[in-house]
Design a protein around this motif. Structure first.
Motif, PDB file in Angstrom:
ATOM      1  N   ALA A   1      -8.746 -28.997  -3.964  1.00 58.56           N
ATOM      2  CA  ALA A   1      -7.484 -29.393  -4.685  1.00 58.56           C
ATOM      3  C   ALA A   1      -6.394 -29.039  -3.938  1.00 58.56           C
ATOM      4  CB  ALA A   1      -7.710 -28.469  -6.029  1.00 58.56           C
ATOM      5  N   HIS A   2      -6.467 -28.275  -3.193  1.00 60.64           N
ATOM      6  CA  HIS A   2      -5.019 -27.726  -2.490  1.00 60.64           C
ATOM      7  C   HIS A   2      -4.252 -28.613  -1.492  1.00 60.64           C
ATOM      8  CE1 HIS A   2      -5.329 -23.580  -4.016  1.00 60.64           C
ATOM      9  NE2 HIS A   2      -6.575 -23.557  -3.709  1.00 60.64           N
ATOM     10  N   VAL A   3      -5.411 -29.502  -0.930  1.00 63.22           N
ATOM     11  CA  VAL A   3      -4.761 -30.297   0.131  1.00 63.22           C
ATOM     12  C   VAL A   3      -5.079 -31.729  -0.146  1.00 63.22           C
ATOM     13  CG1 VAL A   3      -4.799 -28.730   1.942  1.00 63.22           C
ATOM     14  CG2 VAL A   3      -6.981 -30.336   1.288  1.00 63.22           C
ATOM     15  N   LYS A   4      -5.900 -32.242  -1.270  1.00 70.78           N
ATOM     16  CA  LYS A   4      -6.392 -33.628  -1.429  1.00 70.78           C
ATOM     17  C   LYS A   4      -5.296 -34.589  -1.628  1.00 70.78           C
ATOM     18  CE  LYS A   4      -7.509 -33.365  -6.499  1.00 70.78           C
ATOM     19  NZ  LYS A   4      -8.292 -33.474  -7.456  1.00 70.78           N
ATOM     20  N   ASP A   5      -4.207 -34.153  -2.154  1.00 69.38           N
ATOM     21  CA  ASP A   5      -3.005 -35.006  -2.314  1.00 69.38           C
ATOM     22  C   ASP A   5      -2.319 -35.621  -0.980  1.00 69.38           C
ATOM     23  OD1 ASP A   5      -3.470 -35.381  -5.167  1.00 69.38           O
ATOM     24  OD2 ASP A   5      -2.106 -33.601  -5.649  1.00 69.38           O
ATOM     25  N   ARG A   6      -2.372 -34.710  -0.017  1.00 66.20           N
ATOM     26  CA  ARG A   6      -1.836 -35.241   1.414  1.00 66.20           C
ATOM     27  C   ARG A   6      -2.702 -36.166   2.079  1.00 66.20           C
ATOM     28  NH1 ARG A   6       1.284 -30.853   3.421  1.00 66.20           N
ATOM     29  NH2 ARG A   6       1.200 -28.954   2.079  1.00 66.20           N
ATOM     30  N   ALA A   7      -3.710 -36.715   1.374  1.00 65.50           N
ATOM     31  CA  ALA A   7      -4.546 -37.811   1.980  1.00 65.50           C
ATOM     32  C   ALA A   7      -3.730 -39.182   1.525  1.00 65.50           C
ATOM     33  CB  ALA A   7      -5.718 -38.093   1.496  1.00 65.50           C
ATOM     34  N   ARG A   8      -3.463 -40.218   2.479  1.00 65.26           N
ATOM     35  CA  ARG A   8      -2.749 -41.410   2.021  1.00 65.26           C
ATOM     36  C   ARG A   8      -3.720 -42.418   2.134  1.00 65.26           C
ATOM     37  NH1 ARG A   8      -0.117 -37.952   0.611  1.00 65.26           N
ATOM     38  NH2 ARG A   8       1.856 -37.260   1.136  1.00 65.26           N
TER      39      ARG A   8
ATOM     40  N   THR B   1      -3.777 -45.339   7.690  1.00 68.32           N
ATOM     41  CA  THR B   1      -4.898 -45.999   7.087  1.00 68.32           C
ATOM     42  C   THR B   1      -4.875 -47.411   7.305  1.00 68.32           C
ATOM     43  OG1 THR B   1      -5.193 -44.478   5.498  1.00 68.32           O
ATOM     44  CG2 THR B   1      -6.623 -46.102   5.192  1.00 68.32           C
ATOM     45  N   LEU B   2      -3.958 -48.292   6.749  1.00 63.49           N
ATOM     46  CA  LEU B   2      -3.913 -49.652   7.053  1.00 63.49           C
ATOM     47  C   LEU B   2      -3.850 -50.113   8.561  1.00 63.49           C
ATOM     48  CD1 LEU B   2      -0.997 -50.078   4.104  1.00 63.49           C
ATOM     49  CD2 LEU B   2      -3.553 -50.536   4.017  1.00 63.49           C
TER      50      LEU B   2
ATOM     51  N   GLN C   1      -6.880 -52.647  12.969  1.00 63.66           N
ATOM     52  CA  GLN C   1      -7.540 -52.850  14.111  1.00 63.66           C
ATOM     53  C   GLN C   1      -9.018 -53.153  14.125  1.00 63.66           C
ATOM     54  OE1 GLN C   1      -6.575 -49.439  16.424  1.00 63.66           O
ATOM     55  NE2 GLN C   1      -8.019 -49.953  18.106  1.00 63.66           N
ATOM     56  N   ILE C   2      -9.440 -52.678  13.022  1.00 66.69           N
ATOM     57  CA  ILE C   2     -10.868 -53.047  12.683  1.00 66.69           C
ATOM     58  C   ILE C   2     -11.165 -54.375  12.536  1.00 66.69           C
ATOM     59  CG2 ILE C   2     -12.956 -52.614  10.864  1.00 66.69           C
ATOM     60  CD1 ILE C   2     -11.651 -50.002  10.308  1.00 66.69           C
ATOM     61  N   CYS C   3     -10.210 -54.953  11.707  1.00 64.52           N
ATOM     62  CA  CYS C   3     -10.514 -56.486  11.442  1.00 64.52           C
ATOM     63  C   CYS C   3     -10.184 -57.395  12.524  1.00 64.52           C
ATOM     64  CB  CYS C   3      -9.572 -56.939  10.188  1.00 64.52           C
ATOM     65  SG  CYS C   3      -9.993 -56.205   8.731  1.00 64.52           S
ATOM     66  N   ARG C   4      -9.506 -56.780  13.588  1.00 66.94           N
ATOM     67  CA  ARG C   4      -9.334 -57.890  14.924  1.00 66.94           C
ATOM     68  C   ARG C   4     -10.453 -57.585  15.970  1.00 66.94           C
ATOM     69  NH1 ARG C   4      -3.891 -55.510  13.785  1.00 66.94           N
ATOM     70  NH2 ARG C   4      -4.431 -53.889  15.596  1.00 66.94           N
ATOM     71  N   ALA C   5     -11.616 -56.880  15.566  1.00 62.54           N
ATOM     72  CA  ALA C   5     -12.579 -56.591  16.639  1.00 62.54           C
ATOM     73  C   ALA C   5     -13.479 -57.710  16.862  1.00 62.54           C
ATOM     74  CB  ALA C   5     -13.384 -55.403  16.077  1.00 62.54           C
TER      75      ALA C   5
ATOM     76  N   PRO D   1      -4.521 -56.996  -2.219  1.00 65.33           N
ATOM     77  CA  PRO D   1      -3.691 -57.902  -1.086  1.00 65.33           C
ATOM     78  C   PRO D   1      -3.460 -57.383   0.218  1.00 65.33           C
ATOM     79  CG  PRO D   1      -2.558 -57.789  -3.481  1.00 65.33           C
ATOM     80  CD  PRO D   1      -3.717 -56.422  -3.371  1.00 65.33           C
ATOM     81  N   LEU D   2      -3.292 -56.028   0.188  1.00 67.67           N
ATOM     82  CA  LEU D   2      -3.107 -55.575   1.768  1.00 67.67           C
ATOM     83  C   LEU D   2      -4.297 -55.779   2.457  1.00 67.67           C
ATOM     84  CD1 LEU D   2      -1.158 -52.377   0.831  1.00 67.67           C
ATOM     85  CD2 LEU D   2      -0.350 -54.478   1.557  1.00 67.67           C
ATOM     86  N   LEU D   3      -5.545 -55.375   2.086  1.00 66.55           N
ATOM     87  CA  LEU D   3      -6.906 -55.376   2.760  1.00 66.55           C
ATOM     88  C   LEU D   3      -7.018 -56.969   3.177  1.00 66.55           C
ATOM     89  CD1 LEU D   3      -9.129 -53.000   0.218  1.00 66.55           C
ATOM     90  CD2 LEU D   3      -7.896 -52.383   2.852  1.00 66.55           C
ATOM     91  N   VAL D   4      -6.807 -57.755   2.089  1.00 67.06           N
ATOM     92  CA  VAL D   4      -7.145 -59.326   2.535  1.00 67.06           C
ATOM     93  C   VAL D   4      -6.202 -59.740   3.660  1.00 67.06           C
ATOM     94  CG1 VAL D   4      -7.389 -61.562   1.629  1.00 67.06           C
ATOM     95  CG2 VAL D   4      -8.206 -59.774   0.201  1.00 67.06           C
ATOM     96  N   GLY D   5      -4.875 -59.226   3.428  1.00 60.86           N
ATOM     97  CA  GLY D   5      -3.837 -59.563   4.311  1.00 60.86           C
ATOM     98  C   GLY D   5      -4.052 -59.018   5.810  1.00 60.86           C
TER      99      GLY D   5
END
Length: 542
Positions: free
Chosen positions: A459-466, A472-473, A478-482, A500-504
């Motif tokens: 709980a102390h740090v989970k909000d620091r994930a993005r 992440t994006l 990079q994964i999609c260009r493999a 929309p971002l994932l599909v893009g």
């Protein structure tokens, strides 16, 4: 009017009348028995027998993930160490109720001290087992019944207590304890009802029959709302219900962008009941079958797995991606001797464990999948892959299993092989897996955790994930260009902003909770592929 706040456990909005479930009488853990120890031991043994029988009845009536939870609790009721620990305390003079409560509390405290959400849930299981045995000793019924539509308010609500409830009458759940990742959250999400847990003082603050507004998205409970608040909630609920009806048209449609680019919308499941739900909601396949739920009582045999996978594939009649057991340090399995680890998320788990213990863990599962593959479109997905060498080792074992089955005269299918991309290492080197795998599926929950060095259970740090952060994006891009077909099966796949971002970025398949399939299809239909590509480019700040 009063507002209580808690932890969002299951999304949605509900307006209804409160029905309180009061906890069973407390146990005096210092109580001594006045009869012979042998008589008190007999009381305990009879209570355990009755509790097991009652749990087995509940199991037979349960559906979805609740079945696995109850199976694990039933197994614990028969735990010889738990029973013997209580008998030893009875020999010291404690009453049976005090003895089983003391032993269970000690076990639960040991599990709760381990910083891991899975083991925390197991601690809750131990406490629930103790509670049900004590109820048998006290002659108290733990059954919960509803005669009319209501919102349940309780100190806690165990999965077993939801089995006999009519889902049509259960509008929402509010509890004083619990977590957003606990058993109640899983069950409520499966039932599709709002839930808010960790609401301090809920039982004392909420009177029986009071009107409540439960907001499972915000983790908010409004007691006796004033006219303006109630009207606003009713308007919101009407909008939600209209949207749900509007989504019905997307059930039978394929996932397509506004300009007709096909993006497959699959479902994540963990049971046959959820497979049926996936078909009902219009999923084009299953992108993630979480087989670790099948190991709640220990690793199932090859034949048991074959029967389950065949039943699921027969219900679906569409592609089924089976993830091999994602078990290990953070997900222990009864009967599988795995040492305690200081950091189980970075430990002996997933494919690492499977490769080290192939005869026990990997080969029986692979044989079962290959056999089902002879008649259905099933695919193998390997979890926690980091380097190509691990896939090479896995494929050698898969080849071995195939040859053994053929020599036994059993038909096998040509099964596609893919991997979960959950680590930055696999993400940035996915091009090196070309020729080894047929597809890749991004597990965004773990990928975000490892990318941002954030324990999502802390709980102390989970909000620091993005989850939608640039890091992440860019990794997903990079994964999609493999040069390998890419899916996303983590929570991000069902996020309204993320789709929309994932599909893009180039993702070709989204695998989500069955209930979100129509919503994801609608989101896809609202923008062209080009518009999504532009959005993704702006998000990664190129």
């Amino acid at each position: 009017m009063k507002i209580l706040r808690g932890i969002p456990a299951s999304p949605g909005l509900a307006i209804g009348i409160a029905h309180s479930i009061r906890p069973a009488p407390s146990v005096d853990i210092m109580a001594q028995h006045i009869t012979a120890s042998s008589e008190e031991t007999t009381r305990l043994e009879q209570a355990i027998t009755h509790a097991i029988a009652r749990m087995e009845t509940l199991q037979s009536a349960a559906q979805g993930t609740t079945v696995a939870i109850l199976a694990a609790q039933r197994e614990m009721m028969d735990d010889p160490e738990l029973k013997q620990g209580a008998i030893d305390l009875i020999q010291e003079g404690f009453k049976a109720e005090a003895a089983i409560t003391r032993v269970a509390s000690s076990y639960a405290e040991q599990l709760a001290r381990i910083p891991d959400e899975y083991l925390a849930a197991r601690a809750a299981d131990v406490q629930e087992v103790s509670r049900r045995i004590v109820a048998e000793l006290q002659g108290v019924s733990l059954e919960v019944r509803l005669d009319q539509a209501a919102i349940l308010v309780a100190q806690d609500l165990a999965p077993a207590e939801t089995v006999g409830l009519n889902p049509a009458l259960l509008q929402a759940v509010v509890t004083e304890t619990g977590s957003g990742t606990g058993h109640l959250a899983i069950v409520a999400q499966g039932l599709g009802i709002p839930a808010v847990v960790g609401v301090a003082g809920a039982l004392s603050e909420i009177a029986e029959g009071t009107t409540l507004v439960v907001d499972g998205d915000q983790g908010m409970v409004t007691i006796d709302p004033d006219e303006a608040t109630l009207t606003t909630a009713e308007q919101r609920l009407a909008v939600v219900q209209r949207e749900k009806q509007d989504l019905e048209v997307y059930r039978e449609r394929p996932g397509k962008t506004a300009d007709g680019v096909h993006i497959e919308v699959f479902a994540n499941i963990g049971s046959l009941a959820e497979a049926q739900k996936a078909v009902e909601t219009g999923a084009e396949g299953v992108g993630l079958f979480r087989t670790e739920f099948l190991a709640a009582q220990g690793l199932p045999t090859e034949e048991a797995q074959y029967a389950i996978y065949k039943d699921v594939a027969s219900v679906l009649q569409r592609p089924l991606v089976i993830r091999t057991f994602d078990i290990g340090g953070d997900k222990p399995v009864p009967g599988l001797d795995i040492p305690e680890e200081g950091n189980p998320f970075l430990g002996w788990r997933g494919l690492r464990l499977a490769l080290d213990r192939p005869k026990e863990v990997f080969l029986p599962q692979i044989r079962a999948i290959l056999r089902v593959g002879a008649t259905h479109d099933v695919r193998i997905m390997l979890p926690m892959v980091v380097v190509p060498e691990e896939v090479e080792a896995a494929k050698a074992l898969i080849k071995q299993a195939r040859q053994e089955l053929l020599s036994e005269g059993k038909p096998v299918g040509n099964v596609s092989i893919g991997i979960m991309v959950e680590t930055p290492a696999a993400a940035v080197t996915l091009d090196q897996f070309r020729g080894l795998i047929d597809f890749a599926s991004i597990g965004t929950n773990d990928l975000v955790q490892y990318t941002y060095a954030v324990d999502r259970t802390n709980a102390h740090v989970k909000d620091r994930a993005r989850p939608l952060g640039v890091a992440t994006l860019r990794l997903i891009g990079q994964i999609c260009r493999a040069g390998i077909p890419v899916a996303v099966c983590g929570q991000l796949a069902g996020d309204i902003e993320a789709v929309p971002l994932l599909v893009g970025l180039g993702v070709q398949e989204l695998s989500v909770a069955p209930a979100r399939v129509p919503l994801v299809k609608r989101i896809l239909s609202e923008k062209t592929w080009g518009e999504m590509q532009l959005m993704a480019k702006q998000a990664i700040r190129e």
